[in-house]
Write an enzyme that holds these catalytic residues in place. Structure first.
Site, short mmCIF file in Angstrom:
data_model
loop_
_atom_site.label_atom_id
_atom_site.label_comp_id
_atom_site.label_asym_id
_atom_site.label_seq_id
_atom_site.Cartn_x
_atom_site.Cartn_y
_atom_site.Cartn_z
N LYS A 24 0.87 -1.17 0.00
CA LYS A 24 0.00 0.00 0.00
C LYS A 24 0.90 1.22 0.00
O LYS A 24 1.81 1.31 0.83
CB LYS A 24 -0.87 0.00 1.27
CG LYS A 24 -2.00 0.99 1.23
CD LYS A 24 -3.11 0.52 0.35
CE LYS A 24 -4.26 1.49 0.24
NZ LYS A 24 -5.33 0.97 -0.64
N SER A 67 -0.95 -0.83 -4.42
CA SER A 67 -2.17 -0.02 -4.48
C SER A 67 -1.91 1.33 -3.83
O SER A 67 -1.34 1.38 -2.74
CB SER A 67 -3.32 -0.70 -3.72
OG SER A 67 -3.70 -1.89 -4.35
#
Lengths: 373, 373, 373, 373
Positions: free
Chosen positions: A165, A234
């Site tokens: 992330k 992401s």
């Protein structure tokens, strides 16, 4: 010696704020909240800059888990890694996958193979002007090495999926860099997501020896022949550092689960999806997979940057109505959903430097029906 | 006795106005423009009410073909049926499929099987208040019977795909009905597309005996257990009647092509796609289909109206940013593209009463390598 | 005798989960949390069915306010009404408006005019099949009467804005009605928002005597000549009853604020916006409004259902890419923002039966610089 | 001496392919097709990369005008400049504005003021790698000087609007540059539109002396304090050079029209719109503009790049569902539509270096009721 056990559960959600499924399993003793290490989720926003379903889901999970782990809600994220990937286009179905890990005194007998293991690490906070550049690559590579150690994985070949992330740029962050006299890699929030994902993936590739070190700023989003076969990154507005989660198989794990992977060479690479399923003993579309049950599939999707898929033009990159990441998730989600028999799979968009251009990694986790299980 | 030959060619396009590929084949003698009966295309608009790529494509084709067929541009549509399906989401690739038909004096020897045949018919113009209601159903059924006769197909089982182009409601049309004291089935242009597609598909089902006659207005978009397994209907702003194109196999055809079909029971029904390919002798994902070459696949996609796909919630129907038809085309296009090995397939959205709820028909046309070919 | 005082504060937000501004004012004593009666907000989602920014904002506010009002987070909504209108298109800026009310022992001297007052009421829960029909109209009318009484307003002419939050249909709710053998007014979640807003507005019109009683199911979304000049209704997925908030001027209020309104006859009715500002003593675009300061403007926007604005065609209703409500909010927000000098205004979409077709109510709240203030 | 007369007509359209209004005026002798110099239009696509309504409109106009100007359709563009701006968000209404110019033997008596004049020029074709960089700036500046001369305008202060149509990058064009070993200013088609618009506007500013020469590549889209007060630039996929149209007032024109302009300093600058109307003798919102009739307004809109409008955050730049240019057109179109009393105005998106950041030029053309007219 097997010293840890790792668990994986997939739980459908009825909305980004829905925590009832998770709480139910905690109440019934099926999940030990104190053992939760990471939660990966698909939420139903647009997956873009203004996708607030991700932070809403994390806020709801933190509030729900706080009393169970004995922390204030705002401290839960320091203990559990949450990776919410926005965008459930097409048949994709909102869900979370909960990973638990605990030490065990005695491993079940008869485990021959390496089993699922999970490890985590974080980078330091980044300055806006570091995103999408070599600083982000290098710090990420360090964190991958730490996470492998945390997972008890010693060989890169046993790493099957690295979920990261990473942050993105907002108007505020671009302004802040500008106020310091520095320029960011882009002034567009949407574009910055691609840069951040790309640099993070290159960090994985460096750590695992998939590419050589010495990547330069200008290679990011340009030299797409440089990539990792297992990175999945992401970008989200809610953090300013990278969180790294390594999934692989380890001899130190007594988990009833195994993980495997393959690499999609383009967005219609059905053979790669079939190969990923086969790597954990499953047959695509078949229900006769005796003794082995699919838990989830984790994959990355992207619109081929050259504008073609196997020689035919696609229109994803030139669509001003729907972002290319949404197009790509919908299409790859349709293919994987068809071959896996379920839309509740983790297909995340934006596969820059994650697999070859236009392709991406695809990993599968399976539950093995051991006698000892 | 075989008296006609039907040809099929798929041509990629570079934009909705691109006719260069078609003109090139005409110039090289590969397509006889006077033999063109129908052109089905995928254009890159949103597939919704304001998708002008469909009429733009038709206008460009009419202008390009006019001198070749000896008609004024605005008369070409009276001779050739154009069905443009908007929406090339995900891996779907813009293209046209050109169907030709000509009488032949002598059929090639040795043709054992029925071969590809095509027939056409049109309904009368509809009033806005007739759309989505029994008048549209009944007129469509009559036109299907006419088109079968035109194709030389005598048995419903030999019909494998019925493509229909049907009208939709606009503000103007709703007003016109209202001025006559009549209400239309809906005042929403977008909703009217579903009603028109649904009533047209029920017309096919009636004509082919798939359902009994006596369908009532209130059954449309409500009794989804009534459906045709071969109907594919597309709504467009550019016409006010239905155009019906029947594709099947006929003993009177000496075509080098064959057609087959299957029915997808949901949007992830990989087995049905594989079955459709098998019905014309092809193996999914394989290049070793000796002697048989896929020309194109024709399929319908829709978001399951009950909000689920195999038990998992989808979010297509409740997305205000992207219409459900775009989601569904993207997902089904990804699956079919993966199994067919190409995104240049005809996947059209809005499968109301076309296949079971959430599913739809899928047909494949293959070129057979006859010695006599 | 003046027995209550009503306060209004507008607070910008940095995201749907941002409560820092509100908490800061509470900490500094500028807002008494126990006096908060209602919070109206603009959040930055799409304003459609899947706009989760509304429930996220409410969840964040409930969590933040809970300790200050001595309730569990999930009980805060029983005490404070939250109305979140999704969609900050164009220049519209995310913010919340906090309304407080408290009893006062002694009113400030010298108040000649009626002053801002607020009252609230709720309907019972609705069945899905009741939405958009007469049951919703009638129950809403009753709640408006109750809310007027709560506000100390006796005459309909003193009511200047009635904000209602109402439910919508989801797949689940449609299924539930169907399982009971009942049909809902529509099966489309998006369309249901319009029906629910429309029926709620007609309830206001009935309560205030703007139209006669006896409205029938079939009048909703058809007889647009029936409307309220002060109703503002928003549909949200997070509730199954109507919440009614009445804003007006009352002789029983000692508030330093006043409210006035006008009615926009179409989406470009600049004169009405200027009239609304003038009704509370303000001049459009002027900063020389001595002694009176605009707090906020509350307005409804919609795409003219006949497809025209003053004789020129608009394309809002036929756009499959952007919903008509988003178009309308953006345009009306641009006009009001220009005349008010700020984009932090409450412009909400979907004005069915709220003002004449294509128009909507516009109310302004101003702070009066009393000596006694 | 007055030697030319310039005419302006605004014609509503029913769709991008609608030419009936124009043909009707030609048939009735109200427009001399041979005198048409330029047509500016608003079409109802998304205004982005894949907005095909622009090229469709141009194709339809070329086909319709061809017999009237005695040219083959594909040669009409060499004689008439077409500038189609996509995007009729909110109240904006699709229409075209037709500019004609003809030499006159004898000017009407009694014309005191300078009157509307129009001039045109084109740059050479650009290489993809020149877009958004100094080559585009310099070539544009040269073309502006040529167009002023063509218009008979000698002083920069008499130039009130410079409309430019400029190219954008597509995947193909980026590839072509790359194949030559060159990098383009961006690889994103959508971003390239901003670069091309920005560089073209800087070219206008250089030509009119609004900024000094010597602009460098890195100034484009970075130094937003450099701008033209009269430039309006639109990017389209259909050309690879810049087309420049200068509108102003000239002593050599005997036109019954006048043009004036002002500069919006932000997207809610109502005062600037009022000023532009006043500059040609009109009063906002008033119908009592004796003797002067508004023909059209031409304006540019953009989302403020710093994320704020007068201190309040906007969300246009971080919206992945709707592009910022669509948001901005909708909002500014709402404001101008309200003050002008019509949505049939030319508001075009993407105002990079056209007016100050977040603002843009706004020009008005009025018909003057001369006795001599």
């Amino acid at each position: 010696m097997r010293t840890t056990s790792v668990g994986v559960v997939r739980i459908p959600t009825k909305g980004p704020g829905d925590v009832a499924g998770l709480l139910g399993m905690i109440e019934q003793g099926e999940i030990d909240p104190k053992a939760i290490l990471a939660i990966l989720g698909k939420t139903e926003g647009n997956g873009g800059v203004n996708d607030f379903t991700r932070e809403y889901a994390v806020a709801a999970l933190c509030t729900a888990l706080a009393p169970h782990v004995g922390l204030e809600p705002h401290r839960v994220e320091q203990r559990i890694a949450f990776v919410m990937s926005g965008g459930t286009e097409g048949v994709l179905s909102p869900h979370i996958t909960v990973f638990t890990r605990k030490s065990i005194a005695q491993a079940p007998a008869g485990l021959a193979d390496k089993r699922l293991s999970i490890g985590m690490a974080q980078t330091r906070d980044f300055l806006p002007e570091e995103l999408g550049r070599s600083a982000q690559i290098e710090e990420t590579a360090k964190a991958v090495v730490s996470a492998m150690a945390d997972a008890g994985i010693t060989e890169p070949k046993d790493v099957h999926f690295v979920q990261i992330k990473c942050p993105l740029l907002t108007s505020d962050r671009v302004e802040a860099a500008s106020a310091r006299g520095n320029t960011t890699v882009t002034t567009s929030a949407y574009s910055s997501m691609a840069y951040s994902r790309g640099a993070s993936a290159l960090g994985v590739a460096v750590a695992l020896g998939e590419i050589e070190e010495g990547i330069r700023d200008q290679d990011v989003l340009r030299r797409f022949e440089l990539f990792s076969k297992v990175a999945s990154t992401s970008a989200g507005i809610e953090l300013i550092h990278n969180v790294v989660i390594v999934l692989g198989n380890s001899a130190s794990s007594a988990s009833p689960f195994e993980i495997g992977h393959a690499v999609m060479h383009d967005a219609i690479d059905a053979a790669a999806v079939i190969e990923a399923l086969a790597s954990v003993g499953l047959k695509a579309g078949s229900t006769a997979n005796t003794g082995r049950e699919l838990v989830n599939i984790f994959a990355k999707a992207e619109a081929s940057p050259n504008g073609n898929v196997r020689g035919f033009r696609h229109t994803m990159l030139e669509d001003t109505d729907i972002s290319a990441t949404r197009h790509a998730r919908a299409a790859v989600g349709g293919l994987i959903g068809g071959l896996a028999g379920s839309g509740a799979v983790y297909v995340s968009g934006g596969a820059e430097h994650q697999g070859p251009p236009g392709g991406g990694p695809v990993a599968a986790i399976v539950r093995v029906a051991d006698d000892s299980d």
